[in-house]
Motif scaffolding. Structure first.
Motif, short mmCIF file in Angstrom:
data_model
loop_
_atom_site.label_atom_id
_atom_site.label_comp_id
_atom_site.label_asym_id
_atom_site.label_seq_id
_atom_site.Cartn_x
_atom_site.Cartn_y
_atom_site.Cartn_z
N ILE A 282 -9.16 -1.30 -19.01
CA ILE A 282 -8.16 -0.51 -18.95
C ILE A 282 -6.76 -0.89 -18.28
CG2 ILE A 282 -9.66 0.99 -18.10
CD1 ILE A 282 -9.41 0.57 -14.81
N TRP A 283 -5.27 -0.34 -18.29
CA TRP A 283 -4.61 -1.19 -18.23
C TRP A 283 -4.77 -2.07 -16.31
CZ3 TRP A 283 0.11 0.02 -20.19
CH2 TRP A 283 1.38 -0.79 -19.84
N PRO A 284 -4.73 -1.65 -15.49
CA PRO A 284 -4.92 -2.20 -14.04
C PRO A 284 -5.41 -4.17 -14.93
CG PRO A 284 -5.89 -0.31 -13.49
CD PRO A 284 -5.33 -0.38 -15.24
N LYS A 311 -14.26 1.78 -14.44
CA LYS A 311 -13.55 2.12 -13.13
C LYS A 311 -12.71 3.12 -14.05
CE LYS A 311 -10.80 -1.78 -12.44
NZ LYS A 311 -10.22 -3.03 -11.54
N ASN A 312 -12.46 3.79 -13.46
CA ASN A 312 -10.71 5.61 -14.17
C ASN A 312 -11.25 6.62 -13.17
OD1 ASN A 312 -8.81 5.63 -16.46
ND2 ASN A 312 -11.15 4.76 -17.60
N THR A 313 -9.26 6.88 -13.24
CA THR A 313 -9.05 8.00 -12.63
C THR A 313 -8.22 8.84 -14.14
OG1 THR A 313 -6.83 6.99 -12.65
CG2 THR A 313 -8.57 7.71 -10.79
N ASN A 315 -6.62 12.83 -14.79
CA ASN A 315 -5.46 14.15 -14.00
C ASN A 315 -5.23 14.45 -15.21
OD1 ASN A 315 -4.14 15.82 -12.70
ND2 ASN A 315 -3.05 14.07 -12.04
N THR A 320 -8.58 16.08 -10.56
CA THR A 320 -8.22 15.07 -10.96
C THR A 320 -9.16 14.51 -10.56
OG1 THR A 320 -7.45 14.87 -8.44
CG2 THR A 320 -5.64 14.54 -9.65
N LEU A 322 -11.96 10.65 -9.87
CA LEU A 322 -12.24 9.62 -9.77
C LEU A 322 -13.55 9.29 -10.73
CD1 LEU A 322 -11.49 5.94 -8.49
CD2 LEU A 322 -12.76 7.19 -7.07
N ILE A 365 -9.34 13.31 -4.48
CA ILE A 365 -9.88 11.78 -4.56
C ILE A 365 -8.94 10.79 -3.67
CG2 ILE A 365 -10.01 12.03 -7.02
CD1 ILE A 365 -7.45 9.96 -7.71
N GLY A 369 -10.07 5.09 -3.00
CA GLY A 369 -9.98 3.35 -3.77
C GLY A 369 -10.98 2.31 -3.10
N GLN A 372 -14.55 1.34 -5.27
CA GLN A 372 -14.46 0.21 -5.95
C GLN A 372 -14.60 -1.06 -5.54
OE1 GLN A 372 -11.87 -2.00 -8.86
NE2 GLN A 372 -10.61 -0.74 -7.80
N LEU B 70 -0.24 -4.12 -9.84
CA LEU B 70 -0.47 -4.29 -11.14
C LEU B 70 -0.97 -2.97 -11.53
CD1 LEU B 70 -2.77 -7.49 -10.33
CD2 LEU B 70 -0.90 -7.18 -11.96
N SER B 71 -1.63 -2.03 -10.81
CA SER B 71 -2.25 -0.61 -11.37
C SER B 71 -1.26 0.34 -12.43
CB SER B 71 -3.48 -0.37 -11.10
OG SER B 71 -2.93 -0.18 -9.59
N VAL B 100 -4.36 5.00 -6.80
CA VAL B 100 -4.69 5.17 -5.49
C VAL B 100 -6.92 4.40 -5.97
CG1 VAL B 100 -6.72 7.27 -5.07
CG2 VAL B 100 -4.20 7.58 -5.48
N MET B 101 -7.10 4.71 -7.36
CA MET B 101 -8.64 3.69 -7.72
C MET B 101 -8.33 2.24 -6.78
SD MET B 101 -9.78 3.58 -11.26
CE MET B 101 -8.77 1.88 -11.84
N CYS B 103 -6.83 0.58 -5.11
CA CYS B 103 -6.16 0.20 -3.51
C CYS B 103 -7.37 0.57 -2.58
CB CYS B 103 -5.53 1.40 -2.86
SG CYS B 103 -4.93 0.99 -1.17
#
Lengths: 410, 149
Positions: A282-284, A311-313, A315, A320, A322, A365, A369, A372, B70-71, B100-101, B103
């Motif tokens: 995923i992007w991050p 991991k993902n969110t 919307n 929303t 998580l 959500i 954070g 995780q 970064l996300s 949000v995920m 942080c």
């Protein structure tokens, strides 16, 4: 020093930014097959006409000029000469590098189903170009079929609904977004999509596509015997790392470019980051890999250790969710499952031996954070002696007295 | 960069920082006129209570290596090179909530009303002096300090 970066998505741009922030004099060249930089996670906003191409950019308008980065767009890399340290482009340029970052991403995959690959109205949903081609189809098409109800398929579906098409989503598994959701949380999205006009055919498989006289796929046949009419078809059945141009270069691959913890390939001075490594997901994580590869290319040493990618969110329509970790444990895993819900929220914790392995929070959500960290570091919570749903970072709070940066007390 | 430093021993949980934050982001309101029933009335900070350890007020760190930045898929979250603070551009935000995920301290949250934007500390950078929460704390449990990273 001259650093060449292949690819201008999360990993490539993040690397370029990192290099320029730390060593502005380093020459950076970005080569990308796309026309302009865009965020693939926002393609649905382009196709849905909520934003134009500029609106789905994730860099400042003057990014290349202000940071002094050379930008070769619409340029495909077709070869790599690791001995002479050059890359060859489709228009026959040989571009030299001191260090190379391969961040060429992944390409969508069309399964070998009779009629499907041949159909001229089959599109992936990966790049701006795909979205632009679909955009043109939307002007005349009425019936859209999306194959695959993962996140990309659902993104495509939401945009096609926005454009007023009749959308049918076909999925092999029994629920939408089955990698991220359990049955209950998936049902909530399916219902929302249905309320907005989508139809779903789940637990079924495309077996063939009838192609008409002009080469367009018109009827999609399913294993169940059902047939679905299509003016356009979106295929969202997964992606494969894209690294054809490395053939013969000596770079070690195994369905992806292989890298060490420092994101260096088996060849000195060549690094890889993002989807092409097969471990970004995923992007991050792609952004982080780009940053770490950049730091290592500049001669520092930083390892890619924060690898957690489950991991993902989500919307859609303001609902929303998580999703983290192992959210659909098998009975033999003997996990404990805690559920808490009200009319707006569904929350699920999957626990084994005091360690949370998976989380679904659907609805609110906010502030979630920290989960995780607990999951990826396998923090044992049995000693907390507390309702796990009431946990927050405050239960693990510690502050670096010099900087005020937070730390985890575990 | 400037950061809000927490002295949890001094916090008595009065929630003035909460109200001040909501008011600072509700245009034209002050401590007496702030509408807490407005669905947009969401604080960017929070206080947690623990029976053993007492109150703990928590505020965005504007982290050195900010996971939220970064996300971000849209470029809406960027570290300001001058202030070091993580700034948020609502117009760019795609409301994907990867931030949000990611942080690690659970500070970020979606907006309650529309789920189209992020509720995130802006350090009241558009206002003179210290952030509103710091100014509102009667116990001096939070203070702005210059930290070098």
């Amino acid at each position: 020093m001259k650093i060449v970066i292949i690819g201008a998505s999360a990993a490539g741009i993040s690397a370029a930014k990192t290099i320029k922030a730390s060593e502005p004099d380093t020459e950076v060249v970005i080569i990308a097959k796309e026309d302009r930089v865009h965020s693939r996670c926002m393609l649905h906003k382009f196709l849905g006409h909520q934003r134009d191409a500029q609106g789905i950019s994730f860099i400042a308008d003057d990014f290349f000029e202000s940071s002094g980065i050379s930008w070769l767009n619409n340029t495909t890399v077709i070869g790599l000469d690791a001995q002479n340290k050059t890359v060859k482009t489709h228009d026959n340029q040989d571009i030299s590098y001191d260090k190379l970052l391969i961040a060429s991403g992944a390409s969508y995959f069309i399964p070998p189903i009779p009629g499907l690959r041949e159909s001229k109205n089959v599109y992936g949903f990966r790049d701006l170009k795909d979205a632009q081609l679909l955009d043109r189809e939307c002007n005349t098409a009425k019936d859209a079929v999306v194959i695959g109800a993962g996140l990309v398929g659902m993104d495509a579906a939401v945009a096609l609904l926005e454009r007023g098409l009749k959308v049918t989503v076909i999925e092999m598994t029994a629920a939408v977004m089955s990698l991220q959701l359990d049955q209950k949380s998936a049902d909530a999205y399916q219902q929302l999509f249905e309320e907005h006009g989508a139809a779903f055919i789940l637990a079924d498989k495309v077996v063939s596509v009838d192609v008409d006289a002009v080469g367009r796929g018109r009827t999609i046949h399913l294993a169940s015997g059902k047939a679905v009419a299509a003016d356009l078809i979106v295929i969202a059945a997964g992606v494969r790392p894209a690294f054809n141009f490395t053939e013969g270069s000596g770079i070690a691959t195994n369905h992806a470019i292989l890298v060490g913890d420092d994101l260096k390939t088996n060849i000195d001075d060549i690094y890889a980051a993002g989807d092409v490594t097969g471990m970004a997901g995923i992007w991050p994580n792609a952004m982080k890999q780009g940053r770490i590869a950049a730091i290592n290319m500049l001669g520092e040493k930083l390892l890619y250790q924060d690898r957690y990618a489950l991991k993902n969110t989500i919307n859609f329509f303001g609902l929303t969710t998580l999703s983290l970790g192992n959210i659909n444990p098998q009975p033999e895993e003997k996990c404990q499952i805690l559920i808490r819900e009200d009319r707006n929220n569904y929350q699920k914790l999957v626990i084994k031996n005091g360690v949370v392995e998976g989380v679904i929070f659907q609805g609110n959500i906010g502030g979630s954070g920290f989960w995780q960290y607990l999951i990826k570091n396998k923090i044992d919570l049995s000693a907390k002696n507390k309702d796990l749903f009431s946990l927050s970072y405050a239960d693990f709070y510690d502050q670096d007295p010099a900087t005020g940066e937070y730390r985890y007390a575990v | 960069m400037k950061r809000i430093i927490i002295d949890r021993e001094k916090c008595d949980g009065c929630l003035n920082c909460n109200i001040a934050c909501i008011s600072a982001h509700q245009e034209g309101s002050n401590f007496y006129t702030v509408d807490l029933q407005d669905p947009d009335a969401q604080a960017r900070n929070f206080i947690k209570y623990d029976p053993q350890k007492g109150y703990l007020p928590l505020f965005c760190r504007h982290c050195d290596q900010a996971e939220c930045v970064l996300s971000c898929i849209s470029g809406a979250l960027e570290k300001d090179p001058l202030t070091g603070h993580v700034q948020y551009d609502e117009n760019k935000c795609a409301a994907c909530y990867m931030c949000v995920m990611n942080c690690p301290y659970g500070v970020l949250k979606p907006d309650n009303k529309s789920r189209t934007k992020l509720i995130k500390c802006d350090f009241c950078d558009d206002k003179p002096d210290d952030p509103s929460c710091v100014k509102a704390c009667p116990k001096k449990a939070i203070a702005v300090k210059e930290v070098s990273l």
